[in-house]
Motif scaffolding. Structure first.
Motif, PDB file in Angstrom:
ATOM      1  N   ARG A  24       0.853  -1.198   0.000  1.00 43.98           N
ATOM      2  CA  ARG A  24       0.000   0.000   0.000  1.00 43.98           C
ATOM      3  C   ARG A  24       0.883   1.240   0.000  1.00 43.98           C
ATOM      4  NH1 ARG A  24      -5.202   0.045   3.513  1.00 43.98           N
ATOM      5  NH2 ARG A  24      -4.547  -2.083   3.361  1.00 43.98           N
ATOM      6  N   ARG A  25       1.932   1.200   0.857  1.00 46.82           N
ATOM      7  CA  ARG A  25       2.968   2.233   0.923  1.00 46.82           C
ATOM      8  C   ARG A  25       4.300   1.506   1.037  1.00 46.82           C
ATOM      9  NH1 ARG A  25      -1.029   3.878   3.805  1.00 46.82           N
ATOM     10  NH2 ARG A  25      -0.451   3.120   5.842  1.00 46.82           N
ATOM     11  N   PRO A  26       5.372   2.085   0.526  1.00 47.30           N
ATOM     12  CA  PRO A  26       6.669   1.387   0.612  1.00 47.30           C
ATOM     13  C   PRO A  26       7.033   1.064   2.058  1.00 47.30           C
ATOM     14  CG  PRO A  26       6.859   3.396  -0.714  1.00 47.30           C
ATOM     15  CD  PRO A  26       5.480   3.392  -0.120  1.00 47.30           C
ATOM     16  N   ASP A  27       7.489  -0.157   2.283  1.00 51.82           N
ATOM     17  CA  ASP A  27       7.940  -0.576   3.616  1.00 51.82           C
ATOM     18  C   ASP A  27       9.379  -0.162   3.895  1.00 51.82           C
ATOM     19  OD1 ASP A  27       5.590  -1.721   4.387  1.00 51.82           O
ATOM     20  OD2 ASP A  27       6.342  -3.766   4.504  1.00 51.82           O
ATOM     21  N   VAL A  28      10.130   0.201   2.859  1.00 52.25           N
ATOM     22  CA  VAL A  28      11.537   0.558   3.017  1.00 52.25           C
ATOM     23  C   VAL A  28      11.816   1.840   2.231  1.00 52.25           C
ATOM     24  CG1 VAL A  28      12.318  -1.820   3.392  1.00 52.25           C
ATOM     25  CG2 VAL A  28      12.188  -0.910   1.064  1.00 52.25           C
ATOM     26  N   ARG A  29      12.937   2.479   2.584  1.00 51.83           N
ATOM     27  CA  ARG A  29      13.373   3.684   1.887  1.00 51.83           C
ATOM     28  C   ARG A  29      14.814   3.508   1.428  1.00 51.83           C
ATOM     29  NH1 ARG A  29      12.078   8.258   6.142  1.00 51.83           N
ATOM     30  NH2 ARG A  29      12.100   6.521   7.560  1.00 51.83           N
ATOM     31  N   PRO A  30      15.209   4.192   0.368  1.00 55.15           N
ATOM     32  CA  PRO A  30      16.612   4.124  -0.054  1.00 55.15           C
ATOM     33  C   PRO A  30      17.535   4.519   1.098  1.00 55.15           C
ATOM     34  CG  PRO A  30      15.296   5.195  -1.740  1.00 55.15           C
ATOM     35  CD  PRO A  30      14.401   5.024  -0.540  1.00 55.15           C
ATOM     36  N   GLY A  31      18.592   3.751   1.250  1.00 55.83           N
ATOM     37  CA  GLY A  31      19.556   3.992   2.319  1.00 55.83           C
ATOM     38  C   GLY A  31      19.290   3.194   3.575  1.00 55.83           C
ATOM     39  N   SER A  32      18.087   2.643   3.712  1.00 59.42           N
ATOM     40  CA  SER A  32      17.805   1.844   4.907  1.00 59.42           C
ATOM     41  C   SER A  32      18.521   0.502   4.814  1.00 59.42           C
ATOM     42  CB  SER A  32      16.304   1.663   5.110  1.00 59.42           C
ATOM     43  OG  SER A  32      15.730   0.978   4.024  1.00 59.42           O
ATOM     44  N   GLU A  33      18.793  -0.073   5.967  1.00 59.77           N
ATOM     45  CA  GLU A  33      19.450  -1.377   6.049  1.00 59.77           C
ATOM     46  C   GLU A  33      18.655  -2.264   6.982  1.00 59.77           C
ATOM     47  OE1 GLU A  33      24.046   0.118   5.293  1.00 59.77           O
ATOM     48  OE2 GLU A  33      23.505  -0.650   7.271  1.00 59.77           O
ATOM     49  N   PHE A  34      18.724  -3.559   6.728  1.00 56.62           N
ATOM     50  CA  PHE A  34      18.040  -4.516   7.591  1.00 56.62           C
ATOM     51  C   PHE A  34      18.842  -5.807   7.653  1.00 56.62           C
ATOM     52  CE2 PHE A  34      16.276  -4.769   3.365  1.00 56.62           C
ATOM     53  CZ  PHE A  34      16.167  -6.117   3.104  1.00 56.62           C
ATOM     54  N   ARG A  35      18.655  -6.510   8.768  1.00 57.45           N
ATOM     55  CA  ARG A  35      19.384  -7.765   8.988  1.00 57.45           C
ATOM     56  C   ARG A  35      18.645  -8.913   8.327  1.00 57.45           C
ATOM     57  NH1 ARG A  35      20.019  -5.566  14.489  1.00 57.45           N
ATOM     58  NH2 ARG A  35      18.125  -6.679  14.970  1.00 57.45           N
ATOM     59  N   THR A  36      19.427  -9.830   7.762  1.00 63.68           N
ATOM     60  CA  THR A  36      18.882 -11.051   7.172  1.00 63.68           C
ATOM     61  C   THR A  36      19.727 -12.218   7.668  1.00 63.68           C
ATOM     62  OG1 THR A  36      20.320 -11.139   5.222  1.00 63.68           O
ATOM     63  CG2 THR A  36      18.354  -9.733   5.069  1.00 63.68           C
ATOM     64  N   SER A  37      19.361 -13.407   7.258  1.00 66.32           N
ATOM     65  CA  SER A  37      20.133 -14.587   7.634  1.00 66.32           C
ATOM     66  C   SER A  37      21.525 -14.579   7.015  1.00 66.32           C
ATOM     67  CB  SER A  37      19.382 -15.854   7.210  1.00 66.32           C
ATOM     68  OG  SER A  37      19.156 -15.830   5.804  1.00 66.32           O
ATOM     69  N   ARG A  42      21.308  -3.616   2.231  1.00 60.19           N
ATOM     70  CA  ARG A  42      21.000  -2.195   2.055  1.00 60.19           C
ATOM     71  C   ARG A  42      19.981  -2.033   0.930  1.00 60.19           C
ATOM     72  NH1 ARG A  42      25.637  -0.645   0.631  1.00 60.19           N
ATOM     73  NH2 ARG A  42      26.374  -0.182   2.717  1.00 60.19           N
ATOM     74  N   VAL A  43      19.063  -1.099   1.122  1.00 65.67           N
ATOM     75  CA  VAL A  43      18.117  -0.714   0.075  1.00 65.67           C
ATOM     76  C   VAL A  43      18.736   0.456  -0.676  1.00 65.67           C
ATOM     77  CG1 VAL A  43      15.820   0.184  -0.412  1.00 65.67           C
ATOM     78  CG2 VAL A  43      16.140  -1.492   1.425  1.00 65.67           C
ATOM     79  N   ASP A  44      19.033   0.245  -1.954  1.00 69.08           N
ATOM     80  CA  ASP A  44      19.669   1.291  -2.750  1.00 69.08           C
ATOM     81  C   ASP A  44      18.653   2.161  -3.489  1.00 69.08           C
ATOM     82  OD1 ASP A  44      22.303   0.511  -2.044  1.00 69.08           O
ATOM     83  OD2 ASP A  44      22.207  -1.121  -3.485  1.00 69.08           O
ATOM     84  N   ALA A  45      17.532   1.594  -3.877  1.00 68.94           N
ATOM     85  CA  ALA A  45      16.510   2.363  -4.586  1.00 68.94           C
ATOM     86  C   ALA A  45      15.162   1.681  -4.424  1.00 68.94           C
ATOM     87  CB  ALA A  45      16.860   2.472  -6.071  1.00 68.94           C
ATOM     88  N   VAL A  46      14.099   2.492  -4.457  1.00 71.39           N
ATOM     89  CA  VAL A  46      12.723   1.994  -4.407  1.00 71.39           C
ATOM     90  C   VAL A  46      11.944   2.783  -5.447  1.00 71.39           C
ATOM     91  CG1 VAL A  46      10.651   1.681  -3.003  1.00 71.39           C
ATOM     92  CG2 VAL A  46      12.909   1.531  -1.931  1.00 71.39           C
ATOM     93  N   GLU A  47      11.344   2.088  -6.402  1.00 67.05           N
ATOM     94  CA  GLU A  47      10.569   2.783  -7.432  1.00 67.05           C
ATOM     95  C   GLU A  47       9.297   2.012  -7.746  1.00 67.05           C
ATOM     96  OE1 GLU A  47      12.671   2.696 -11.299  1.00 67.05           O
ATOM     97  OE2 GLU A  47      13.999   1.251 -10.333  1.00 67.05           O
TER      98      GLU A  47
END
Length: 195
Positions: A24-37, A42-47
């Motif tokens: 509905r709305r982006p869950d992430v923004r460019p530049g954000s980081e999150f932990r994974t296994s 890093r999120v570099d771009a969202v379009e």
């Protein structure tokens, strides 16, 4: 943003650089980081994109065999926007280095005492941090439902609490159960807080 382990590993290896999501709305923004296994992503771009314009090449960059596979796996309402998220690997999960650091200063112990006190005070079910650490120390690699039952707790809230200890570098998660990290063991050895 959640990534399955196989996709997270692909990001780490550089074979996966995209993800497609319907939100509905982006869950992430460019530049954000999150932990994974597989470490930190890093999120570099969202379009916003037209899902019909997802190419087979883009699908492969997202860890799928073709565009049809991506479209079948898009969750959410059909009228929500589809997003193309560009991803890159940002490094190891900092909790890995933290949990191995067992050279605690007096200031480190005091800071952990303060953090655990805050967690205990914020809890709706009373003080839990030391009892949980001691239980995991006594029963490493034991299933979470069994540990939770021993403390008279439900599995899911118990697992959320253990994740809070993991974020402090005090525990290590395994496919079955947990164990006290070297940092956690050093803390339990050094602290005057005992159960």
């Amino acid at each position: 943003m959640l990534l399955p382990p196989k996709i997270a590993s692909g990001v780490r290896e550089g074979t996966v650089t995209l993800a497609f999501r319907r939100w509905r709305r982006p869950d992430v923004r460019p530049g954000s980081e999150f932990r994974t296994s597989a470490g930190v992503v890093r999120v570099d771009a969202v379009e916003t994109i037209d899902p019909d314009r997802i190419s087979d090449a883009d699908a492969v960059r997202a860890g799928h065999p073709d565009a049809g596979s991506v479209l079948r796996r898009l969750a959410g309402e059909a009228d929500w926007p589809t997003y193309r998220v560009t991803l890159s690997w940002a490094g190891e999960d900092p909790r890995i280095a933290l949990r191995g650091d067992d050279t605690l200063t007096d200031a480190d112990v005091a800071a952990l005492d303060l953090r655990l006190d805050r967690l205990d005070r914020a809890s709706s079910h009373g003080a839990w941090t030391l009892a949980t650490l001691e239980l995991i120390r006594r029963r490493p690699h034991t299933r979470a439902p069994d540990l939770a039952a021993e403390l008279g707790r439900e599995r899911d809230p118990f697992k959320i609490d253990v994740r809070k200890l993991k974020n402090l570098g005090l525990t290590i998660s395994h496919p079955v159960g947990y164990e006290i990290s070297p940092r956690g063991l050093a803390y339990l050895t050094r602290t005057s807080r005992t159960t």
